[in-house]
Design an enzyme around this catalytic site. Structure first.
Site, PDB file in Angstrom:
ATOM      1  N   ALA A  32      -3.580   7.748  -5.273  1.00  0.00           N
ATOM      2  CA  ALA A  32      -2.188   7.292  -5.331  1.00  0.00           C
ATOM      3  C   ALA A  32      -2.226   5.819  -5.735  1.00  0.00           C
ATOM      4  O   ALA A  32      -2.216   4.917  -4.891  1.00  0.00           O
ATOM      5  CB  ALA A  32      -1.510   7.479  -3.986  1.00  0.00           C
ATOM      6  N   GLY A  62       0.831  -1.199   0.000  1.00  0.00           N
ATOM      7  CA  GLY A  62       0.000   0.000   0.000  1.00  0.00           C
ATOM      8  C   GLY A  62       0.860   1.241   0.000  1.00  0.00           C
ATOM      9  O   GLY A  62       2.057   1.163  -0.258  1.00  0.00           O
ATOM     10  N   ASN A  63       0.274   2.387   0.248  1.00  0.00           N
ATOM     11  CA  ASN A  63       1.054   3.622   0.356  1.00  0.00           C
ATOM     12  C   ASN A  63       0.378   4.560   1.346  1.00  0.00           C
ATOM     13  O   ASN A  63      -0.687   4.249   1.872  1.00  0.00           O
ATOM     14  CB  ASN A  63       1.252   4.255  -1.024  1.00  0.00           C
ATOM     15  CG  ASN A  63      -0.060   4.699  -1.649  1.00  0.00           C
ATOM     16  OD1 ASN A  63      -0.709   5.624  -1.179  1.00  0.00           O
ATOM     17  ND2 ASN A  63      -0.467   4.004  -2.709  1.00  0.00           N
ATOM     18  N   ARG A  64       0.988   5.713   1.584  1.00  0.00           N
ATOM     19  CA  ARG A  64       0.575   6.576   2.676  1.00  0.00           C
ATOM     20  C   ARG A  64      -0.493   7.583   2.303  1.00  0.00           C
ATOM     21  O   ARG A  64      -0.803   8.486   3.085  1.00  0.00           O
ATOM     22  CB  ARG A  64       1.803   7.280   3.256  1.00  0.00           C
ATOM     23  CG  ARG A  64       2.707   6.292   3.954  1.00  0.00           C
ATOM     24  CD  ARG A  64       4.073   6.854   4.238  1.00  0.00           C
ATOM     25  NE  ARG A  64       4.023   7.965   5.179  1.00  0.00           N
ATOM     26  CZ  ARG A  64       5.088   8.416   5.847  1.00  0.00           C
ATOM     27  NH1 ARG A  64       6.254   7.829   5.660  1.00  0.00           N
ATOM     28  NH2 ARG A  64       4.966   9.428   6.664  1.00  0.00           N
TER      29      ARG A  64
END
Ligand code: C5P
Length: 218
Positions: A95, A29-31
């Site tokens: 994102a 995943g990402n932030r």
């Protein structure tokens, strides 16, 4: 902005991260918090647009007057975005993961060897595909989160993905970026740009929608 400048127009917004499953318990995943995309969706709805918000996994309430579609992976986000068309404006604020596991494991990956290499493949570039395939859209807008050479990379993406506008922000700095409530950003289009001073994302979203209304009539 309180006028209904987007009345009669349909806006599709993507927001949040995507999660790419490695196995039944793990993901890449990402932030991204989704805050900017949700704020833009809310702002467009307040200005009278019909808004579909395609959201990755986030912890945010659905803005008033917005139709929300929850997804998990880049592949699911792509399906949901194209299912929401036809539309007048696409705003890709998500994102989206650039890579996904070639083959998610059916069972939990066990630790055995000292190192583990992941086999990843490119995800579809949703934004570029939207810009290339969808003729009826009046504006296709992307975001670019960069840690360096912000204007140069953003303008490169504007051209490469055939966008009408790209909104660049610097990430990895103290104030602003992915998990922050505020942000400073710059919008670039073919023959112009506009800088937005650091402000809460809700305010930036209103200012961005003002610019979108301007560009729509340019
Ligand atoms: O190339 P980069 O990921 O930096 O471009 C960012 C922009 O492209 C964002 O608007 C993002 O939503 C979009 N994007 C996409 N699909 C991908 C990767 C990025 O729609 N697979």
């Amino acid at each position: 902005a309180t006028d209904r400048a987007l009345a009669g127009l349909k806006v599709v917004v993507s927001a949040g991260p995507t999660y790419e499953d490695l196995d039944p318990v793990r993901y890449l995943g990402n932030r991204s918090s989704g805050k900017m995309g949700f704020a833009v969706a809310a702002s467009a709805a307040r200005r009278g647009a019909e808004v579909v918000l395609v959201s990755g996994p986030v912890n945010l309430p659905t803005p008033a007057g917005v139709k929300r579609v929850d997804v998990r992976s880049a592949a699911q986000m792509r399906e949901a975005v194209f299912a929401a068309f036809p539309a007048d404006i696409y705003i890709g604020a998500a994102a989206v993961a650039d890579y996904t596991p070639r083959l998610p494991a059916a069972n939990k990956i066990k630790k055995s060897s000292e190192s583990l290499a992941l086999d990843l493949v490119r995800t579809p570039d949703i934004l570029a595909e939207v810009a290339a395939r969808t003729q009826e859209l009046k504006l296709v807008i992307g975001f670019a989160a960069e840690t360096e050479r912000v204007a140069e990379y953003a303008r490169g993406k504007l051209v490469a993905k055939r966008l009408d506008m790209i909104i660049a922000n610097r990430v990895g700095v103290a104030d602003g970026g992915f998990e922050s409530d505020s942000n400073a950003m710059t919008a670039f289009w073919k023959d112009g740009e506009r800088a937005f001073a650091s402000a809460p994302k809700t305010q930036l979203a209103d200012e961005l929608v003002d610019l979108i209304v301007e560009r729509l009539h340019a």
